[in-house]
Write a protein that holds these residues in place. Structure first.
Motif, PDB file in Angstrom:
ATOM      1  N   ILE A 128       0.727  -1.203   0.081  1.00  0.00           N
ATOM      2  CA  ILE A 128      -0.012  -0.121   0.014  1.00  0.00           C
ATOM      3  C   ILE A 128       0.858   1.350   0.039  1.00  0.00           C
ATOM      4  N   SER A 129       1.995   1.234   0.491  1.00  0.00           N
ATOM      5  CA  SER A 129       2.994   2.377   0.578  1.00  0.00           C
ATOM      6  C   SER A 129       3.445   2.652  -0.830  1.00  0.00           C
ATOM      7  N   ALA A 130       3.565   1.673  -1.681  1.00  0.00           N
ATOM      8  CA  ALA A 130       3.824   1.868  -2.950  1.00  0.00           C
ATOM      9  C   ALA A 130       2.944   2.621  -3.726  1.00  0.00           C
ATOM     10  N   THR A 131       1.534   2.364  -3.499  1.00  0.00           N
ATOM     11  CA  THR A 131       0.436   3.183  -4.174  1.00  0.00           C
ATOM     12  C   THR A 131       0.298   4.388  -3.633  1.00  0.00           C
ATOM     13  N   ILE A 132       0.680   4.566  -2.199  1.00  0.00           N
ATOM     14  CA  ILE A 132       0.519   6.012  -1.831  1.00  0.00           C
ATOM     15  C   ILE A 132       1.617   6.957  -2.479  1.00  0.00           C
ATOM     16  N   VAL A 133       2.720   6.448  -2.501  1.00  0.00           N
ATOM     17  CA  VAL A 133       3.724   7.321  -3.092  1.00  0.00           C
ATOM     18  C   VAL A 133       3.574   7.451  -4.507  1.00  0.00           C
ATOM     19  N   SER A 134       3.481   6.473  -5.100  1.00  0.00           N
ATOM     20  CA  SER A 134       2.876   6.519  -6.714  1.00  0.00           C
ATOM     21  C   SER A 134       1.968   7.831  -7.046  1.00  0.00           C
ATOM     22  N   HIS A 135       0.657   7.499  -6.142  1.00  0.00           N
ATOM     23  CA  HIS A 135      -0.362   8.680  -6.256  1.00  0.00           C
ATOM     24  C   HIS A 135       0.031  10.120  -5.974  1.00  0.00           C
ATOM     25  N   GLY A 136       1.093  10.049  -4.693  1.00  0.00           N
ATOM     26  CA  GLY A 136       1.359  11.390  -4.301  1.00  0.00           C
ATOM     27  C   GLY A 136       2.290  12.050  -5.601  1.00  0.00           C
ATOM     28  N   VAL A 137       3.255  11.266  -6.021  1.00  0.00           N
ATOM     29  CA  VAL A 137       4.157  11.742  -7.084  1.00  0.00           C
ATOM     30  C   VAL A 137       3.230  12.231  -8.363  1.00  0.00           C
ATOM     31  N   PHE A 138       2.150  11.184  -8.583  1.00  0.00           N
ATOM     32  CA  PHE A 138       1.458  11.569  -9.856  1.00  0.00           C
ATOM     33  C   PHE A 138       0.537  12.809  -9.779  1.00  0.00           C
ATOM     34  N   LEU A 139       0.154  13.190  -8.498  1.00  0.00           N
ATOM     35  CA  LEU A 139      -0.777  14.089  -8.307  1.00  0.00           C
ATOM     36  C   LEU A 139      -0.171  15.247  -7.856  1.00  0.00           C
ATOM     37  N   VAL A 140       1.164  15.463  -7.787  1.00  0.00           N
ATOM     38  CA  VAL A 140       1.652  16.756  -7.317  1.00  0.00           C
ATOM     39  C   VAL A 140       1.560  17.942  -8.121  1.00  0.00           C
ATOM     40  N   THR A 141       0.925  17.964  -9.274  1.00  0.00           N
ATOM     41  CA  THR A 141       0.798  18.711 -10.207  1.00  0.00           C
ATOM     42  C   THR A 141      -0.419  19.806  -9.902  1.00  0.00           C
ATOM     43  N   LEU A 142      -1.416  19.085  -8.820  1.00  0.00           N
ATOM     44  CA  LEU A 142      -2.623  19.872  -8.673  1.00  0.00           C
ATOM     45  C   LEU A 142      -2.373  20.604  -7.476  1.00  0.00           C
ATOM     46  N   PRO A 143      -1.690  20.326  -6.330  1.00  0.00           N
ATOM     47  CA  PRO A 143      -1.475  21.254  -5.218  1.00  0.00           C
ATOM     48  C   PRO A 143      -0.167  22.216  -5.811  1.00  0.00           C
ATOM     49  N   LEU A 144       0.682  21.973  -6.698  1.00  0.00           N
ATOM     50  CA  LEU A 144       1.852  22.743  -7.272  1.00  0.00           C
ATOM     51  C   LEU A 144       0.929  23.990  -7.941  1.00  0.00           C
ATOM     52  N   VAL A 145      -0.172  23.570  -8.611  1.00  0.00           N
ATOM     53  CA  VAL A 145      -0.600  24.709  -9.655  1.00  0.00           C
ATOM     54  C   VAL A 145      -1.655  25.550  -8.594  1.00  0.00           C
ATOM     55  N   THR A 146      -2.245  25.057  -7.737  1.00  0.00           N
ATOM     56  CA  THR A 146      -3.160  25.778  -6.795  1.00  0.00           C
ATOM     57  C   THR A 146      -2.258  26.671  -5.967  1.00  0.00           C
ATOM     58  N   ILE A 147      -1.195  25.939  -5.478  1.00  0.00           N
ATOM     59  CA  ILE A 147      -0.163  26.940  -4.569  1.00  0.00           C
ATOM     60  C   ILE A 147       0.504  27.807  -5.146  1.00  0.00           C
ATOM     61  N   SER A 148       1.150  27.948  -6.530  1.00  0.00           N
ATOM     62  CA  SER A 148       1.611  28.725  -7.213  1.00  0.00           C
ATOM     63  C   SER A 148       0.590  29.925  -7.705  1.00  0.00           C
ATOM     64  N   LEU A 149      -0.594  29.582  -7.775  1.00  0.00           N
ATOM     65  CA  LEU A 149      -1.730  30.607  -8.184  1.00  0.00           C
ATOM     66  C   LEU A 149      -1.680  31.339  -6.906  1.00  0.00           C
ATOM     67  N   GLY A 150      -1.763  30.775  -5.607  1.00  0.00           N
ATOM     68  CA  GLY A 150      -1.790  31.818  -4.304  1.00  0.00           C
ATOM     69  C   GLY A 150      -0.482  32.698  -4.325  1.00  0.00           C
ATOM     70  N   LEU A 151       0.343  32.042  -4.569  1.00  0.00           N
ATOM     71  CA  LEU A 151       1.628  32.978  -4.289  1.00  0.00           C
ATOM     72  C   LEU A 151       1.730  34.047  -5.577  1.00  0.00           C
ATOM     73  N   LYS A 152       1.327  33.778  -6.698  1.00  0.00           N
ATOM     74  CA  LYS A 152       1.165  34.936  -7.693  1.00  0.00           C
ATOM     75  C   LYS A 152       0.160  35.925  -7.360  1.00  0.00           C
TER      76      LYS A 152
END
Length: 266
Positions: A128-152
């Motif tokens: 299950i840890s492998a699935t968690i890490v894989s999903h976390g890496v794959f979905l990092v784009t979503l919080p990266l976009v929202t946080i970047s918008l907040g900073l801008k």
């Protein structure tokens, strides 16, 4: 006349979007063990069965655990990347931002294949840890976009004023930047959570049948027969996603979180 055509066009689009959910909801209310629409009798027995049968409760628990942990991991990866790219404009900042955006640029099956090969190589396949890490890496784009918008969207004059008053870097980060970023962090987490909950390909290729999530369970159940429980799970998925996005829209600035206001201003 044009106004009536516009209204009719909108109604047709809304009907097409709502039709699948209406049909699935009707199927989930069947009294018998069949996927009939209109339903052959109306009953909530399959909603109760979902929360009583262990074969469905275990995948549901796995999906919630994976989604909660993977979304937190995605936020923990995305926040430093967004902050670094916001403070610096060099090639390294652009490279890190590009790497954060890369998972969504690739087809999911390519990412899933890469994760599968990686975990089979290092020995974490089927955990299950492998699935968690894989999903976390794959979905990092979503919080990266929202946080970047907040900073801008942040007024740098406030930061300069705080530093002029004697606040050091850590104090500015703790008392000014982080509180202003909370809505964007929460929205990024919520977006990642919903997508992780519904993700199938990576979960299947990284853990197979060892760690069965709800989407994997649905596809497995299709091989042995069709029951209205499949419709129940689909309705709950859609309802949960609507609830999350509705709360974000109610208590946050959804157009800004999606980047719409920034595009309009430009």
């Amino acid at each position: 006349m044009s106004q009536h055509l516009k209204l009719a066009y909108i109604c047709i689009i809304l009907a097409l979007l709502a039709a699948p959910l209406v049909i699935v909801t009707g199927v989930s209310l069947n009294a018998g063990q069949s996927l009939r629409f209109p339903p052959d009798g109306v009953s909530l027995r399959w909603y109760l069965a979902l929360f009583r049968e262990q074969e469905w409760l275990v995948p549901m628990r796995n999906s919630l655990i994976i989604a909660a942990c993977a979304s937190a991991l995605a936020v923990l990866i995305a926040a430093p990347l967004a902050l670094y790219a916001w403070e610096r404009t060099g090639w390294l900042a652009k490279l890190l931002t590009g790497m954060g955006m890369a998972p969504f640029a690739l087809p999911p099956v390519i990412s899933a294949l890469g994760f599968m090969i990686f975990w089979m190589t290092v020995g974490g396949y089927g955990q299950i840890s492998a699935t968690i890490v894989s999903h976390g890496v794959f979905l990092v784009t979503l919080p990266l976009v929202t946080i970047s918008l907040g900073l801008k969207a942040m007024d740098r004059a406030l930061i300069e004023a705080a530093r002029t008053m004697g606040a050091d870097r850590r104090t500015v980060m703790r008392t000014l930047i982080l509180p202003l970023l909370v809505p964007y962090v929460v929205s990024g987490y919520a977006f990642a959570f919903v997508l992780s909950l519904n993700e199938y390909i990576i979960a299947y290729m990284v853990a197979g049948f060892t760690v069965e999530t709800l989407p994997v369970k649905i596809f497995n159940a299709l091989r042995y027969g069709y029951t209205p429980i499949l419709g129940v799970v689909s309705v709950l998925f859609a309802g949960f996603a609507a609830l999350v996005f509705g709360l974000i829209g109610r208590f946050g600035n959804l157009p800004r979180l999606m980047g719409a206001e920034r595009v309009r201003d430009e």
